[in-house]
Each structure stands twice: as C-alpha cells, then as structure tokens.
Design an enzyme around this catalytic site. Sequence first.
Site, mmCIF file in Angstrom:
data_model
loop_
_atom_site.group_PDB
_atom_site.id
_atom_site.type_symbol
_atom_site.label_atom_id
_atom_site.label_comp_id
_atom_site.label_asym_id
_atom_site.label_seq_id
_atom_site.Cartn_x
_atom_site.Cartn_y
_atom_site.Cartn_z
ATOM 1 N N LYS A 49 -29.828 -13.375 -0.800
ATOM 2 C CA LYS A 49 -30.128 -14.169 0.371
ATOM 3 C C LYS A 49 -29.430 -13.612 1.608
ATOM 4 C CE LYS A 49 -29.768 -18.214 -2.610
ATOM 5 N NZ LYS A 49 -28.905 -19.368 -2.904
ATOM 6 N N GLY A 50 -28.409 -12.804 1.366
ATOM 7 C CA GLY A 50 -27.479 -12.420 2.434
ATOM 8 C C GLY A 50 -28.094 -11.705 3.619
ATOM 9 N N ASP A 109 -20.995 -2.651 -0.617
ATOM 10 C CA ASP A 109 -19.618 -2.777 -1.089
ATOM 11 C C ASP A 109 -19.399 -1.737 -2.197
ATOM 12 O OD1 ASP A 109 -17.173 -4.405 -1.086
ATOM 13 O OD2 ASP A 109 -17.870 -5.232 -2.978
ATOM 14 N N LYS A 137 -18.541 -1.042 3.444
ATOM 15 C CA LYS A 137 -17.116 -0.973 3.060
ATOM 16 C C LYS A 137 -16.914 0.298 2.242
ATOM 17 C CE LYS A 137 -15.993 -5.901 2.388
ATOM 18 N NZ LYS A 137 -15.892 -6.916 1.311
ATOM 19 N N PHE A 158 -12.499 -9.717 2.699
ATOM 20 C CA PHE A 158 -13.603 -10.575 2.292
ATOM 21 C C PHE A 158 -14.177 -11.285 3.518
ATOM 22 C CE2 PHE A 158 -15.986 -14.019 0.460
ATOM 23 C CZ PHE A 158 -16.695 -13.323 -0.512
ATOM 24 N N ASP A 165 -21.644 -14.940 2.181
ATOM 25 C CA ASP A 165 -21.220 -16.242 1.662
ATOM 26 C C ASP A 165 -19.940 -16.154 0.851
ATOM 27 O OD1 ASP A 165 -22.571 -14.873 -0.597
ATOM 28 O OD2 ASP A 165 -22.162 -16.770 -1.639
ATOM 29 N N ARG A 171 -23.037 -18.993 5.095
ATOM 30 C CA ARG A 171 -24.070 -18.020 5.478
ATOM 31 C C ARG A 171 -24.631 -18.284 6.873
ATOM 32 N NH1 ARG A 171 -25.657 -15.120 0.800
ATOM 33 N NH2 ARG A 171 -25.787 -16.340 -1.101
#
Length: 182
Positions: A49-50, A109, A137, A158, A165, A171
């Site tokens: 969903k990000g 990530d 990252k 983080f 999220d 979000r």
Amino acid sequence: MSSSNAMLKPFLSNEKIQETVKKLAVRIKADYRPLTDSGGELIVVVTLKGALFFAADLMREIDMPLLVDFVRVASYGAGTKSSGNVVMTKDLENPVRDNHILILDEIVDSGHTVKFLLEKFKQSDAASVKVCSLLNKPSRREADVHVDYVGLDVEDKFLVGYGLDFNEKYRNLPAVYTLEEK
Ligand code: IMP
Ligand code: MG
C-alpha cells in the site's frame, strides 16, 4: 514500540517531497517518451500500500499516456527486518509482455521486494523493466538490485508518513517523520 510511547520527528517536509517528485518526473518523461513512441505501453506498477501516495503525485506530473496497475507484496522476516521470502497477494491486471514496466516503491530497504518484482516481470517478457523509488536506504541493502530512479538516499532510520507505516498507521501523514521512542 507501541503508538503511546512513540514520538514523531520531522524528517522530510511535503515541499521537499514534491520537489523530489517533480525532478523524478522530468527524468522519467525524458526516458520513456522515445520508448513508448516506438511501441509498447508504459505500465506504472504501484506497490501497495505504501507507494500509493507517491504514485498519485508522481503520475500526475507525467503528462504522457500510461497505464496504472497495482501489486501487493509482503515479505516475512523477523521483526522489522524483511527477508527473501516475498509473497505476492495481488498481481497486475494488464499484460506485461512487450510493455514497458516501471515499478514504483516508496522506499527500497533490503531490496528483496524489488528484486522479486524485477525477476517476475523480466520472466514475463516485458519490453523493459525499471524501478523508481522515492527513498532509498543503501546501507540496508541485502539483495543486489539497481534502482533506476532514486528520489533521495536516506540514512538507516525507521520512517513513517507519506505512505510509510508502522503497524499500518501513519500512512496518511503528508510529510515523512522518524519514529522514535519517547
Ligand atoms: P525491502 O524488501 O526490504 O526493500 O522492503 C521494502 C518495503 O519495506 C518498503 O516498500 C516499505 O513498505 C517497507 N519499509 C522499509 N523501510 C521502511 C521504513 O523505514 N518505514 C516503513 N516501512 C519501511
Ligand atoms: Mg512498500
């Protein structure tokens, strides 16, 4: 960490995000215009969903014909660390073959998610497969993947907001924050 002892610290303003999105759109338009003129559709693949918020802003800056499609992938590992066990729970609706696939993620990530998607679309005979991520990252990378369009490299913290999220929360924040213990 529970929400009650979590503290949000501003990390990227919405202005900075929009400036970064606009720069990415300029590069993407320049690269894809000649490709799609010579055949094949541009399919923008939003990783749910990000990447939803990033994708909505980016695509509205790309004033050329494109198709929007969605995938949902999850990778299970210990705690907040992802692993190579990537599972796809929602696949594309458009055919990949002979089309130009641009994967959008909000952050890369470990790289496992993007690696899984790259391999999948290459095996489906896409005309081309590229990756665009708002954030990257590099210090966390485990899988050897090339991100074609990186908005900003960030340190190992983080982050939440603008699609990112923590336990499905935050979000909808318009900017990005670090999530730290009080
Ligand atoms: P990767 O497979 O480890 O590259 O995982 C990428 C996915 O993990 C991203 O698309 C995010 O959904 C999630 N993720 C990575 N870093 C963060 C973070 O700092 N905050 C929230 N989600 C993150
Ligand atoms: Mg994601």
